[in-house]
Motif scaffolding. Structure first.
Motif, PDB file in Angstrom:
ATOM      1  N   TRP A  13       0.712  -1.382   0.129  1.00 27.37           N
ATOM      2  CA  TRP A  13       0.636  -0.251   0.083  1.00 27.37           C
ATOM      3  C   TRP A  13       0.957   1.244   0.100  1.00 27.37           C
ATOM      4  CZ3 TRP A  13      -0.536   3.938   4.251  1.00 27.37           C
ATOM      5  CH2 TRP A  13      -1.364   4.258   3.626  1.00 27.37           C
ATOM      6  N   ARG A  14       0.504   2.566  -0.682  1.00 34.34           N
ATOM      7  CA  ARG A  14       1.579   3.761  -0.831  1.00 34.34           C
ATOM      8  C   ARG A  14       0.392   4.747  -0.590  1.00 34.34           C
ATOM      9  NH1 ARG A  14       3.537   4.088  -6.848  1.00 34.34           N
ATOM     10  NH2 ARG A  14       4.866   5.514  -5.299  1.00 34.34           N
ATOM     11  N   LYS A  15       1.123   5.800   0.195  1.00 33.76           N
ATOM     12  CA  LYS A  15       0.343   6.846   0.836  1.00 33.76           C
ATOM     13  C   LYS A  15       0.153   7.738  -0.695  1.00 33.76           C
ATOM     14  CE  LYS A  15       1.595   9.372   4.165  1.00 33.76           C
ATOM     15  NZ  LYS A  15       1.887   9.925   5.675  1.00 33.76           N
ATOM     16  N   VAL A  16      -0.864   7.582  -1.303  1.00 30.79           N
ATOM     17  CA  VAL A  16      -1.085   8.532  -2.374  1.00 30.79           C
ATOM     18  C   VAL A  16      -2.184   8.836  -3.097  1.00 30.79           C
ATOM     19  CG1 VAL A  16       1.266   7.958  -3.264  1.00 30.79           C
ATOM     20  CG2 VAL A  16       0.007   6.378  -4.166  1.00 30.79           C
ATOM     21  N   ASN A  26     -10.168   4.329   3.119  1.00 31.77           N
ATOM     22  CA  ASN A  26     -10.579   4.867   4.489  1.00 31.77           C
ATOM     23  C   ASN A  26      -8.714   3.463   4.894  1.00 31.77           C
ATOM     24  OD1 ASN A  26     -10.945   2.494   4.230  1.00 31.77           O
ATOM     25  ND2 ASN A  26     -12.831   3.184   6.100  1.00 31.77           N
ATOM     26  N   TYR A  27      -8.528   3.378   4.438  1.00 31.20           N
ATOM     27  CA  TYR A  27      -7.023   1.542   5.109  1.00 31.20           C
ATOM     28  C   TYR A  27      -6.219   2.700   5.589  1.00 31.20           C
ATOM     29  CZ  TYR A  27      -4.047  -1.762   4.316  1.00 31.20           C
ATOM     30  OH  TYR A  27      -3.432  -2.992   4.813  1.00 31.20           O
ATOM     31  N   VAL A  28      -5.223   2.108   6.264  1.00 28.26           N
ATOM     32  CA  VAL A  28      -3.915   2.658   5.946  1.00 28.26           C
ATOM     33  C   VAL A  28      -3.222   1.419   6.914  1.00 28.26           C
ATOM     34  CG1 VAL A  28      -4.320   5.026   7.191  1.00 28.26           C
ATOM     35  CG2 VAL A  28      -5.042   3.145   8.895  1.00 28.26           C
ATOM     36  N   ASP A  29      -2.077   0.892   6.737  1.00 27.82           N
ATOM     37  CA  ASP A  29      -1.003   0.127   7.181  1.00 27.82           C
ATOM     38  C   ASP A  29      -0.339   0.227   8.811  1.00 27.82           C
ATOM     39  OD1 ASP A  29       0.831   1.882   6.682  1.00 27.82           O
ATOM     40  OD2 ASP A  29       2.074   1.178   4.851  1.00 27.82           O
ATOM     41  N   PRO A 279      -0.059  11.949  10.554  1.00 29.32           N
ATOM     42  CA  PRO A 279      -0.227  12.365   9.570  1.00 29.32           C
ATOM     43  C   PRO A 279      -0.927  12.213   9.467  1.00 29.32           C
ATOM     44  CG  PRO A 279       0.189   9.818   9.705  1.00 29.32           C
ATOM     45  CD  PRO A 279       0.538  10.600  11.393  1.00 29.32           C
ATOM     46  N   TRP A 280      -1.930  12.501  10.515  1.00 36.05           N
ATOM     47  CA  TRP A 280      -3.636  13.127   9.671  1.00 36.05           C
ATOM     48  C   TRP A 280      -3.979  14.486   9.695  1.00 36.05           C
ATOM     49  CZ3 TRP A 280      -2.138   9.727  13.477  1.00 36.05           C
ATOM     50  CH2 TRP A 280      -1.273  10.396  15.067  1.00 36.05           C
TER      51      TRP A 280
END
Length: 294
Positions: A13-16, A26-29, A279-280
């Motif tokens: 998963w990449r935060k882009v 809404n997915y985060v690792d 990061p939020w």
């Protein structure tokens, strides 16, 4: 941390946002909380440093008590307006001289112009106040005494609440106007026009000129500033005690709460402060973009 239906680690998963990925929006690792930061940039307070800053609040409260004490003495005939005017003049000259001595050398070039402007302002104020003293004396004749006292109490409270304690070199318009309004109300209940003039001149000295000198002392002579605040607090309690022992006890309790108890609570509650960043948070632009605004 993501939904159960999220793909396995075979698809990273990449935060882009610009790339389509096989993940819910809404997915985060598991790396999401690695950037968690706690109490970043929190200022740690020391007790005696806070007590020293709170002394300004205490001395301003004592100044109000001293002003009320002087008004009580004049109302009872124990203090003549001539003596109050002479004392105010001497204090004003000494305070102005001390203020000029503490002025930085960078401002010395405008010293003559500043003194002439200050003299002109003082002359205009005293002339108008003396001329309108008979009018101010009869300003509240149609108002009951209880109402005058209630308005004065509310205005003095507004003065204390709205006073710019952080930068009091120029008292705020609301704070100064509230104090002068209360002074006019109280001065109108004195026996004569000269009493009114003396009381208003004293109010200008206490509520307008004194904070400027005290701020100059706080910047250039911190040790003398602390001692002066303590002296003003003692003078306020002692002066009020000569007229109302009960009021002096209440003032002493208020000063103890403001200058000793409240700083202790601030320092004790500081350890329970828990401010988190991550990061939020909203993005912060540190680059200078002023050239884009023209």
């Amino acid at each position: 941390m993501g939904p159960d239906s999220a793909p396995g680690p075979a698809v990273p998963w990449r935060k882009v946002l610009w790339e389509r990925q096989p993940f819910p929006d809404n997915y985060v690792d598991q790396r999401f909380l690695e950037e968690l930061r706690r109490n970043e940039g929190i200022r740690q307070y020391r007790y005696w440093a806070v007590v020293k800053e709170a002394g300004f609040v205490g001395q301003q409260l004592s100044c109000v008590a001293i002003f009320i004490t002087l008004w009580l003495y004049m109302e009872q005939g124990l203090l003549s307006p001539e003596r109050l005017l002479l004392t105010s003049l001497v204090c004003a000259l000494l305070g102005y001289g001390l203020h000029q001595a503490l002025t930085s050398q960078m401002e010395s070039g405008c010293e003559l112009r500043t003194r002439l402007a200050d003299l002109q302002s003082a002359t205009i104020f005293l002339s108008f106040t003396f001329g309108f003293s008979p009018v101010l004396k009869t300003l509240t004749e149609s108002v009951s005494t209880d109402t005058v006292y209630a308005m004065s109490a509310v205005m003095l409270l507004a003065h204390l609440v709205s006073f710019p304690y952080a930068h009091p070199s120029t008292p705020g318009s609301l704070s100064l106007n509230a104090a002068l309004f209360a002074s006019v109300c109280l001065a109108s209940r004195l026996p004569g026009a000269l009493h009114t003039f003396a009381m208003l001149s004293c109010a200008l000295l206490v509520f307008a000129m004194w904070p400027c000198l005290l701020q100059r002392l706080r910047e250039n002579a911190p040790s003398q500033f602390t001692g002066l605040c303590v002296g003003v607090c003692i003078g306020g309690v002692g002066g009020l005690g000569s007229q109302s022992p009960g009021g002096a006890v209440l003032l002493a309790l208020a000063l103890g709460s403001v200058t000793l108890l409240c700083p202790l609570l601030l320092v004790m509650l500081q350890r329970h402060k828990d401010n988190i960043q991550g990061p939020w948070d909203e993005a912060e632009i540190h680059e200078d973009i002023s050239h884009f605004l023209h």
